[in-house]
Design a protein around this motif. Structure first.
Motif, PDB file in Angstrom:
ATOM      1  N   SER A   1      24.349  81.984 -44.186  1.00  0.00           N
ATOM      2  CA  SER A   1      25.505  81.090 -44.127  1.00  0.00           C
ATOM      3  C   SER A   1      25.576  80.487 -42.736  1.00  0.00           C
ATOM      4  O   SER A   1      24.944  80.992 -41.786  1.00  0.00           O
ATOM      5  N   GLY A   2      26.380  79.438 -42.626  1.00  0.00           N
ATOM      6  CA  GLY A   2      26.540  78.778 -41.340  1.00  0.00           C
ATOM      7  C   GLY A   2      27.109  79.717 -40.291  1.00  0.00           C
ATOM      8  O   GLY A   2      26.651  79.740 -39.141  1.00  0.00           O
ATOM      9  N   ALA A   3      28.099  80.491 -40.684  1.00  0.00           N
ATOM     10  CA  ALA A   3      28.714  81.426 -39.737  1.00  0.00           C
ATOM     11  C   ALA A   3      27.671  82.402 -39.213  1.00  0.00           C
ATOM     12  O   ALA A   3      27.645  82.713 -38.017  1.00  0.00           O
TER      13      ALA A   3
ATOM     14  N   ASN B   1      25.373  80.753 -36.734  1.00  0.00           N
ATOM     15  CA  ASN B   1      26.056  80.605 -35.452  1.00  0.00           C
ATOM     16  C   ASN B   1      26.235  81.945 -34.746  1.00  0.00           C
ATOM     17  O   ASN B   1      26.121  82.033 -33.523  1.00  0.00           O
TER      18      ASN B   1
ATOM     19  N   PHE C   1      34.681  73.731 -35.477  1.00  0.00           N
ATOM     20  CA  PHE C   1      34.607  74.750 -36.518  1.00  0.00           C
ATOM     21  C   PHE C   1      33.206  75.332 -36.543  1.00  0.00           C
ATOM     22  O   PHE C   1      32.229  74.599 -36.617  1.00  0.00           O
ATOM     23  N   HIS C   2      33.126  76.665 -36.461  1.00  0.00           N
ATOM     24  CA  HIS C   2      31.808  77.298 -36.442  1.00  0.00           C
ATOM     25  C   HIS C   2      31.660  78.416 -37.461  1.00  0.00           C
ATOM     26  O   HIS C   2      30.637  79.100 -37.460  1.00  0.00           O
ATOM     27  N   GLY C   3      32.665  78.611 -38.319  1.00  0.00           N
ATOM     28  CA  GLY C   3      32.554  79.647 -39.346  1.00  0.00           C
ATOM     29  C   GLY C   3      33.719  80.607 -39.289  1.00  0.00           C
ATOM     30  O   GLY C   3      34.644  80.443 -38.496  1.00  0.00           O
TER      31      GLY C   3
ATOM     32  N   GLU D   1      29.411  70.669 -32.105  1.00  0.00           N
ATOM     33  CA  GLU D   1      28.976  69.959 -33.308  1.00  0.00           C
ATOM     34  C   GLU D   1      28.708  68.502 -32.902  1.00  0.00           C
ATOM     35  O   GLU D   1      29.607  67.865 -32.353  1.00  0.00           O
TER      36      GLU D   1
ATOM     37  N   GLU E   1      34.862  69.637 -39.903  1.00  0.00           N
ATOM     38  CA  GLU E   1      36.186  70.114 -40.331  1.00  0.00           C
ATOM     39  C   GLU E   1      37.286  69.538 -39.443  1.00  0.00           C
ATOM     40  O   GLU E   1      38.412  69.341 -39.890  1.00  0.00           O
TER      41      GLU E   1
ATOM     42  N   ASP F   1      25.640  73.035 -33.297  1.00  0.00           N
ATOM     43  CA  ASP F   1      25.984  73.506 -34.640  1.00  0.00           C
ATOM     44  C   ASP F   1      25.786  72.326 -35.589  1.00  0.00           C
ATOM     45  O   ASP F   1      26.612  71.409 -35.659  1.00  0.00           O
TER      46      ASP F   1
ATOM     47  N   VAL G   1      25.344  72.714 -38.869  1.00  0.00           N
ATOM     48  CA  VAL G   1      25.549  73.237 -40.222  1.00  0.00           C
ATOM     49  C   VAL G   1      25.991  72.110 -41.167  1.00  0.00           C
ATOM     50  O   VAL G   1      25.545  72.033 -42.308  1.00  0.00           O
ATOM     51  N   GLN G   2      26.825  71.211 -40.674  1.00  0.00           N
ATOM     52  CA  GLN G   2      27.309  70.112 -41.522  1.00  0.00           C
ATOM     53  C   GLN G   2      26.497  68.826 -41.328  1.00  0.00           C
ATOM     54  O   GLN G   2      26.336  68.043 -42.251  1.00  0.00           O
TER      55      GLN G   2
ATOM     56  N   LYS H   1      24.475  74.963 -45.021  1.00  0.00           N
ATOM     57  CA  LYS H   1      24.940  73.973 -46.004  1.00  0.00           C
ATOM     58  C   LYS H   1      23.785  73.270 -46.738  1.00  0.00           C
ATOM     59  O   LYS H   1      23.209  73.861 -47.627  1.00  0.00           O
TER      60      LYS H   1
HETATM   61  C1  PLP Z   1      30.759  74.888 -42.835  1.00  0.00           C
HETATM   62  C2  PLP Z   1      30.476  75.044 -41.392  1.00  0.00           C
HETATM   63  C3  PLP Z   1      30.235  76.304 -40.814  1.00  0.00           C
HETATM   64  C4  PLP Z   1      30.352  77.588 -41.607  1.00  0.00           C
HETATM   65  O1  PLP Z   1      29.382  77.694 -42.586  1.00  0.00           O
HETATM   66  P1  PLP Z   1      29.532  78.851 -43.692  1.00  0.00           P
HETATM   67  O2  PLP Z   1      28.286  78.708 -44.512  1.00  0.00           O
HETATM   68  O3  PLP Z   1      30.784  78.588 -44.434  1.00  0.00           O
HETATM   69  O4  PLP Z   1      29.590  80.141 -42.962  1.00  0.00           O
HETATM   70  C5  PLP Z   1      29.912  76.360 -39.477  1.00  0.00           C
HETATM   71  N1  PLP Z   1      29.840  75.245 -38.728  1.00  0.00           N
HETATM   72  C6  PLP Z   1      30.070  74.033 -39.242  1.00  0.00           C
HETATM   73  C7  PLP Z   1      29.956  72.829 -38.360  1.00  0.00           C
HETATM   74  C8  PLP Z   1      30.420  73.880 -40.579  1.00  0.00           C
HETATM   75  O5  PLP Z   1      30.684  72.667 -41.080  1.00  0.00           O
END
Ligand code: PLP
Length: 405
Positions: free
Chosen positions: A105-107, A110, A139-141, A192, A197, A225, A227-228, A254
């Motif tokens: 997962s993203g969290a 990170n 937002f990082h999780g 990011e 978020e 980060d 993730v998004q 993601k």
């Molecule tokens: C969604 C998101 C996360 C968390 O990812 P998860 O898979 O929900 O743990 C971390 N950082 C960013 C920038 C995100 O958009």
């Protein structure tokens, strides 16, 4: 159990109440269309929140999943496996990275990035150098470390004591970083490239370049980060390539799995060396099924026509949303990049993003929010242009009704 008993009401009876899901229950998807239990059809501009980057039930992903499912699902990290090696090699070939750590997962990606940054500084500079600079609204999780680093205090409320050694600067404000950063204390800056978020807020190119310089001057690692923003979302494989600013560590999740849980932390050989044998790990990280799907996602997204298509689709969607915004006086701006767009509500509509989401559902189009003032769109990277046009028509009807009410 059938559809009569699998209801939205059941959610309240059997699930922890940390989510507030909508009233419909989707049961099937194809491309950018989704059908619910009643057979109602929706155009999906949510993309599972920037996850289903190739839409639903993509034949290539089904093929990759089925092929691997018939071979080998999981081993453990006592042994490596071919899909993990192949995907790590592909990620290294197409990015700055020389080493990859897989997570789920993203969290978690990170968490690994932040732990690595601490460990690297500890090894090279001593234990005083442990501070992490992050940004307000970031937002990082949702793990305890990542909500502590994230810049939204509401997500750590009631969960304290939180891990210390974290400071928050203002996004897109280099001066605020200069006030916090130091050679003695700072081990990393995490950012990011586009705050997702937090409201789909792109970093200024000069800001990211400035962060790179500040990190270099202060022997701190720069963590992106993504993730998004990663895996084609911006029309580049990763957003750092669009900004032309190279981080030391990058987190991806993601879209990396297109709907199958997988995440990765990318870094250089020098930095990676600080996560030696036994320092960190994950049972499922590097799972063969997940990596096989991730491989197909990357192999597909990396194709130049797919990435170019993201830019063309983005223009079409952005112009369409801006036109609706102007006609009904609801959006002051449409910002973001590629297939990650944020439609910023005008003062008159401030705080009512959720109303637009609900109005969209009534007309058969699924949109997201980012906070209360931004309508967010994160559809499939390959959403057919006809689906974009129809989604815009449906959304316009929704806005028309909402503004007439
Ligand atoms: C969604 C998101 C996360 C968390 O990812 P998860 O898979 O929900 O743990 C971390 N950082 C960013 C920038 C995100 O958009």
């Amino acid at each position: 159990m059938n559809k009569e008993t699998l209801t939205r009401e059941l959610f309240n009876e059997v699930m922890v109440p940390n989510y507030a899901p909508g009233s419909i229950i989707p049961v099937r998807g194809e491309g950018s269309r989704i059908w619910d239990q009643e057979g109602r059809e929706f155009i999906d501009l949510q993309g599972g929140i920037a996850v289903t980057c190739l839409g639903h039930t993509h034949p290539g992903l089904i093929g990759a999943l089925e092929e691997q499912a018939g071979k080998l699902w999981h081993l453990s990290n006592v042994m490596t496996n071919e899909p993990a090696l192949r995907l790590a090699k592909t990620l290294c070939d197409h990015t700055f990275a020389e080493r990859v750590f897989f997570a789920n997962s993203g969290a978690e990606a990170n968490e690994a990035a932040l732990k690595l940054a601490r460990r690297y500084a500890w090894e090279h500079h001593g234990e005083e150098k442990n501070e992490i600079i992050a940004f307000k609204s970031s937002f990082h999780g949702r793990t305890l470390f990542t909500v502590s680093v994230g810049g939204q205090p509401k997500y750590r409320e009631g969960f304290e004591p939180a891990p210390g050694g974290v400071a928050h600067a203002d996004f897109n404000d280099l001066e605020s970083v200069k006030k916090l950063i130091s050679k003695d204390k700072t081990c990393a800056v995490i950012v990011e490239p586009i705050q997702g978020e937090g409201g789909v807020i792109p970093a200024d190119p000069e800001f990211l370049k400035g962060l790179r310089e500040l990190c270099d001057e202060n022997d701190a690692l720069l963590i992106f980060d993504e993730v998004q923003t990663g895996v084609g979302r911006t029309g580049h494989l990763f957003a750092y390539q669009m900004y032309d600013v190279v981080p030391d560590i990058l987190s991806s999740a993601k879209s990396l799995g297109g709907g199958f849980p997988i995440a990765a932390m990318l870094t250089t050989a020098k930095v990676a060396a600080s996560l030696g044998v036994g320092t960190h790990g994950s049972t499922y990280g590097g799972n063969a099924l997940a990596c096989a799907v991730g491989q197909k996602v990357i192999d597909t997204v990396i194709q130049p026509d797919i990435l170019k298509g993201v830019v063309a689709r983005s223009d079409r969607l952005r112009k369409g949303m801006m036109a609706i915004g102007e006609r009904y006086g609801v959006f002051s701006e449409v910002r973001g990049a590629g297939m990650l767009l944020g439609c910023v509500l005008t003062d008159e509509w401030k705080g009512r993003a959720k109303d637009f989401l609900n109005a969209g559902l009534d007309e058969g189009v699924m949109v997201l929010v980012a906070g209360t003032n931004v309508v967010r769109l994160a559809p499939s990277l390959i959403i057919p242009e006809a689906d974009i046009d129809e989604a815009l028509e449906r959304f316009e009807t929704a806005v028309k009704k909402l503004t007439a009410a």
